[in-house]
Design an enzyme around this catalytic site. Structure first.
Site, PDB file in Angstrom:
ATOM      1  N   GLY A 190      13.095  14.554   4.727  1.00  0.00           N
ATOM      2  CA  GLY A 190      12.815  13.111   4.603  1.00  0.00           C
ATOM      3  C   GLY A 190      11.707  12.768   3.630  1.00  0.00           C
ATOM      4  O   GLY A 190      11.157  11.677   3.690  1.00  0.00           O
ATOM      5  N   LYS A 199       4.641   4.856  -9.671  1.00  0.00           N
ATOM      6  CA  LYS A 199       3.405   4.826  -8.876  1.00  0.00           C
ATOM      7  C   LYS A 199       2.170   4.672  -9.760  1.00  0.00           C
ATOM      8  O   LYS A 199       1.291   3.862  -9.462  1.00  0.00           O
ATOM      9  CB  LYS A 199       3.298   6.095  -8.035  1.00  0.00           C
ATOM     10  CG  LYS A 199       4.281   6.102  -6.869  1.00  0.00           C
ATOM     11  CD  LYS A 199       4.290   7.424  -6.159  1.00  0.00           C
ATOM     12  CE  LYS A 199       5.208   7.384  -4.945  1.00  0.00           C
ATOM     13  NZ  LYS A 199       5.504   8.735  -4.439  1.00  0.00           N
ATOM     14  N   ASP A 227       9.815   8.148 -10.123  1.00  0.00           N
ATOM     15  CA  ASP A 227       9.059   7.666  -8.967  1.00  0.00           C
ATOM     16  C   ASP A 227       7.549   7.784  -9.217  1.00  0.00           C
ATOM     17  O   ASP A 227       6.791   6.870  -8.916  1.00  0.00           O
ATOM     18  CB  ASP A 227       9.494   8.482  -7.747  1.00  0.00           C
ATOM     19  CG  ASP A 227       8.885   7.927  -6.486  1.00  0.00           C
ATOM     20  OD1 ASP A 227       9.167   6.752  -6.175  1.00  0.00           O
ATOM     21  OD2 ASP A 227       8.111   8.645  -5.818  1.00  0.00           O
ATOM     22  N   GLY A 235       6.555  11.289   4.082  1.00  0.00           N
ATOM     23  CA  GLY A 235       6.946  11.512   5.476  1.00  0.00           C
ATOM     24  C   GLY A 235       7.084  10.174   6.178  1.00  0.00           C
ATOM     25  O   GLY A 235       6.293   9.256   5.956  1.00  0.00           O
ATOM     26  N   GLU A 238       0.816  -1.219   0.000  1.00  0.00           N
ATOM     27  CA  GLU A 238       0.000   0.000   0.000  1.00  0.00           C
ATOM     28  C   GLU A 238       0.849   1.268   0.000  1.00  0.00           C
ATOM     29  O   GLU A 238       0.523   2.251  -0.658  1.00  0.00           O
ATOM     30  CB  GLU A 238      -0.931  -0.038   1.216  1.00  0.00           C
ATOM     31  CG  GLU A 238      -1.775   1.190   1.443  1.00  0.00           C
ATOM     32  CD  GLU A 238      -2.787   1.455   0.321  1.00  0.00           C
ATOM     33  OE1 GLU A 238      -2.411   2.202  -0.599  1.00  0.00           O
ATOM     34  OE2 GLU A 238      -3.906   0.918   0.367  1.00  0.00           O
TER      35      GLU A 238
END
Ligand code: ADP
Ligand code: ASP
Ligand code: MG
Length: 816
Positions: free
Chosen positions: A668, A686, A682, A800, A610
């Site tokens: 981060g 996705k 990226d 995050g 997920e």
């Protein structure tokens, strides 16, 4: 009169014998008792070992005998007052001289018969019982030694002699009617055949001696004193949470011990059962514990209240022998012939299954009997084999039997389904199944290496509805990994109390080191870890997980490594669940993705990822739910990069583009290599994953990627990348200005429509759903057959460490 039996551990040394003495004093103060004792712990084994060494003409037997002699001499010194010791020291020495003579005979001949083995083994109980009598007499108790060997009469089947019950009972009754001492001490295990040769009743046979005595005199009660507090719901050496069974019927106890519960020697139940004598199993080391009462069957009304199963037992060193062939169908007497052969060859048949087609019959026997069984089959069925009516026996070894026992199983449905279901979910392959006609037990044959896991899984399912142990193997201890670990420790108590789940971190690895603990790495151990432990290697980590073979295992990949996904398949094949934060597997070529999903399905486990899209947001779960309920995704429009959203939300011309990207990395949000975010790779991964989960077999190369990043920025190291970004500041500023000129903002978006996907930078107008996205937010706007007018929107923080870790955590909970 009561009969008490003390096992090997109870009489292992002087300290333990003093505990036994207390129990004897207490029980004999209430009435006359007969006490049966085993040899000192380990002595029978050692005597037999020494004899085996001697027969192999290995002089090591001398050392073993020396140690055994010392052990007994030491016991005399500890138990008997100094002034009285010498006669007992001579007694021990004399008998060890005899034992040594026997061994030197074996050494000279190089041969050990069962008859001599029994002569030697019988010294263990002979010595222990005599020394205990001596001690009790010096304590002033009215105590007498009764030589069971003279009284218990058997056939000459040495090492496992069959008792002639009628004569034996008569002898015992006669002896006890003439000897009225308050305490009679009798050696267990030993007997004699008709010619007065020493015989033994089989390993563990002291229980049987005690039961025979109890039955002979219709004793008030038989007490078996051992080193555990009764018969337990499973072997406590395998299941740490096994519990004592308070009450159990003779039949149930018989089934449990037949299938391996060592605490009672199986034949010892029959004599007391036939006379309806209560049997208690008690703990010498915790006499106040209730223990187990073995007695007649409970009335049906009380049984209703009881649990379905009373215990689980297991037995190792099992072999399966299958006889099959067309000649077996409809021909009566094949099984009769087989069992006649086995009975003549004295092969113990532990379990039998026969398919309803009668085409084959499968028998479980002890591995040590394999050769003999094979010979019997080949000779008894020689003609049938020649005529190809029956194939030669097929043999499989390295197996074990696990049995669930309970009188109540016949009154409840679904027990076997539950048993097979939880074994299957843990990747334990069942080789054969048998259900006793009494329906008191269901037994399965499995691979021996799965025994511990199987017994624990079943124990959890049938006896600990309270708590389910889950074993986590976490790979990756970076930002997200360490947050996840903190969340697990913080949440553990809650999960135990509310969901009855105990999450154990059973293994942990980063790119440098790895550690394991089957009982779970405690928070303190984790904090103190300091990267001690084995050198990390992805393959070794997987091998270790597989070899530990623990139930309810989940492998958690929180790395961005392309190496780690290579082990997924081998883990899934062992029914180990996988939770991946790493998106490489799900976004690699379509066949790999599909194969992993199918492997998970075929092995009853889960592969969840997920957090590959939208961190903790329920994006993939939403797609799965829609599809499962029959909907179809027609299009998706999305902002999927927390990093790019953060960058374009914060890049307003007041700071350089490079500075804003550096801040995103520091906070981060980015991948370890920020170029994966900036280049759109990226995001492309996705949308690829979302398209695949929506049922479209898309490949990465098919995605259109309109990059805004100059080629040069993609070359060299990460530091070099930041330099290039600074160098191209004008380029980025121009992108910003062109959007501002139209009163729009920059958003890096992904789109999937009509089977095609594209990613790239767009100018977004204030009226768009994509406009009001702040910070590191993600959004996915789904159009489906059902949501065709008003779309379904999932929106929220999409990056995050904390939210990603919580998404991984949620996947872990879903996977078990
Ligand atoms: P003793 O020497 O007293 O006869 P045993 O070693 O023969 O004792 O039997 C006791 C041991 O049986 C226990 O220490 C335990 O490890 C083992 N055991 C196996 N299964 C069970 C079970 N279901 N309940 C209790 N003990 C069991
Ligand atoms: N000493 C024997 C054995 O070890 C009998 C017993 O302890 O029950 O098998
Ligand atoms: Mg025993």
């Amino acid at each position: 009169m009561k009969i008490l039996k003390f096992g090997g551990t109870s009489v292992a040394n002087a300290q333990n014998i003093l505990l036994v003495e207390n129990i004897i004093k207490k029980e004999s103060s209430k009435g006359k008792i007969v006490v049966t004792v085993s040899a000192l712990h380990g002595v029978t084994d050692q005597l037999i070992h020494a004899a085996e060494y001697a027969s192999a003409q290995d002089e090591n037997y001398l050392q073993i005998l020396k140690n055994l002699e010392e052990k007994h001499l030491y016991l005399v010194k500890e138990l008997i007052p100094i002034l009285e010791q010498s006669s007992w020291l001579s007694f021990v020495k004399k008998h060890f001289n005899d034992i040594e003579d026997l061994h030197s005979g074996i050494f000279a001949l190089g041969e050990l018969t069962n008859r001599v083995k029994d002569k030697i083994a019988s010294y263990g109980e002979f010595l222990s019982s005599n020394l205990i009598v001596a001690r009790l007499q010096y304590e002033g108790l009215d105590c007498l030694w009764m030589n069971t060997a003279d009284l218990i009469k058997t056939d000459s089947n040495f090492t496992n002699a069959k008792v002639n019950i009628d004569i034996t009972e008569k002898n015992i009754r006669q002896y006890l009617s003439h000897h009225k001492n308050q305490i009679i001490i009798a050696p267990g295990f030993i007997a004699q055949d008709e010619k007065n040769n020493p015989t033994t009743l089989g390993r563990g046979g002291s229980d049987y001696t005690a039961s025979i005595i109890a039955a002979a005199i219709q004793a008030e009660e038989l007490q078996i004193w051992t080193d555990v507090s009764g018969m337990m719901t499973a072997d406590p050496r395998l299941v740490s949470r096994a519990k004592s069974i308070l009450e159990i019927s003779y039949h149930e106890a018989m089934e449990l011990s037949h299938f391996g519960a060592k605490v009672l020697y199986p034949p010892s139940i029959q004599p007391v059962m036939s006379k309806n004598i209560n049997l208690k199993i008690k703990n010498t080391f915790a006499p106040e514990d209730e223990g187990t009462l073995v007695s007649h069957q409970l009335p049906d009304s009380e049984k209703e209240q009881q649990q379905v199963a009373v215990g689980i037992s297991n037995m190792n060193n099992i072999a399966l022998l299958t006889l099959e062939g067309s000649g077996m169908v409809g021909i009566p007497g094949i099984s009769a012939k087989l069992f006649q052969g086995f009975s003549q060859g004295e092969i113990n048949v532990i379990l039998i299954t026969q398919g309803s087609s009668e085409h084959s019959i499968t028998i479980a026997i002890n591995e040590k009997d394999v050769l003999a069984a094979e010979n019997i089959i080949n000779s008894y069925f020689a003609d049938d084999i020649d005529l190809k009516r029956v194939s030669p026996a097929k043999i499989e070894t390295g197996l074990s039997i696990v049995a669930i026992v309970g009188e109540n199983m016949k009154n409840r449905s679904g027990v076997s389904a539950k048993m097979f279901g939880c074994l299957g979910n843990n990747g334990i392959n069942i080789r054969a199944i048998a259900q006793g006609s009494s329906e008191r037990n269901i037994s399965v044959v499995i691979s021996e290496k799965d025994t511990r896991k199987a017994v624990n899984v079943l124990h959890e399912e049938f006896f600990e509805s309270e708590i389910k142990q889950v074993h986590l193997y976490i790979c990756g201890t970076g930002n997200v990994g360490s947050k996840l670990i903190q969340q697990i420790y913080a949440q553990n108590q809650y999960l135990k109390e509310n969901l009855f789940i105990n999450l154990r971190i059973a293994g942990l690895s980063n790119s440098r080191k790895m550690i394991f603990s089957d009982h779970g790495i405690s928070e303190k151990e984790y904090i103190d870890w300091n990267e001690n432990g084995q050198e990390a290697s992805v393959r070794n980590f997987a091998d270790e997980i597989i070899s530990r073979n623990l139930r309810n295992s989940v492998f958690v990949d929180i790395t961005a490594s392309s190496e780690v996904p290579k082990i997924y398949e081998s883990l899934l094949k062992r029914s180990i669940n996988i939770v991946a934060c790493n998106k490489i597997a799900a976004s690699s070529d379509f066949d790999t993705y599909k194969k992993l999903k199918n492997t998970a399905r075929n092995h009853n486990c889960n592969f969840y990822f997920e957090t590959n899209v939208g961190a903790g947001l329920p994006v993939i779960g939403t797609i799965n739910d829609l599809i499962k309920s029959g909907d179809q995704i027609t299009s998706m429009q999305a902002v999927l990069s927390g990093t790019l959203n953060f960058v374009f939300n914060n890049y307003d011309g007041s700071r350089t583009f490079s500075e804003v990207v550096a801040q995103a990395q520091q906070e981060g949000y980015t991948e370890p290599d920020p170029r994966l975010d900036l280049s759109g790779t990226d995001v492309a991964r996705k949308i690829l994953i979302l398209a695949r989960e929506s049922g479209y077999p898309l490949q990465f190369e098919e995605i259109e990627n309109i990059s805004f990043l100059p080629e040069e920025c993609m070359q060299g190291s990460v530091e070099n990348f930041y330099e290039q970004l600074t160098k191209y500041e004008d380029h980025f500023k121009a992108l910003l200005l062109s959007a501002q000129k139209e009163d729009k903002i920059l958003k890096y978006t992904a789109e999937f429509k009509e089977g095609k996907a594209k990613v790239g930078l767009q100018h977004v107008a204030p009226g768009s759903d994509l406009f009001h996205l702040y910070g590191k937010d993600n959004i996915v706007i789904f159009k489906t057959l059902r949501y065709s007018e008003q779309p379904l929107v999932v929106k929220g923080a999409g990056a995050g460490a904390e939210v990603t870790a919580s998404g991984v955590f949620a996947d872990i909970m879903r996977s078990i």
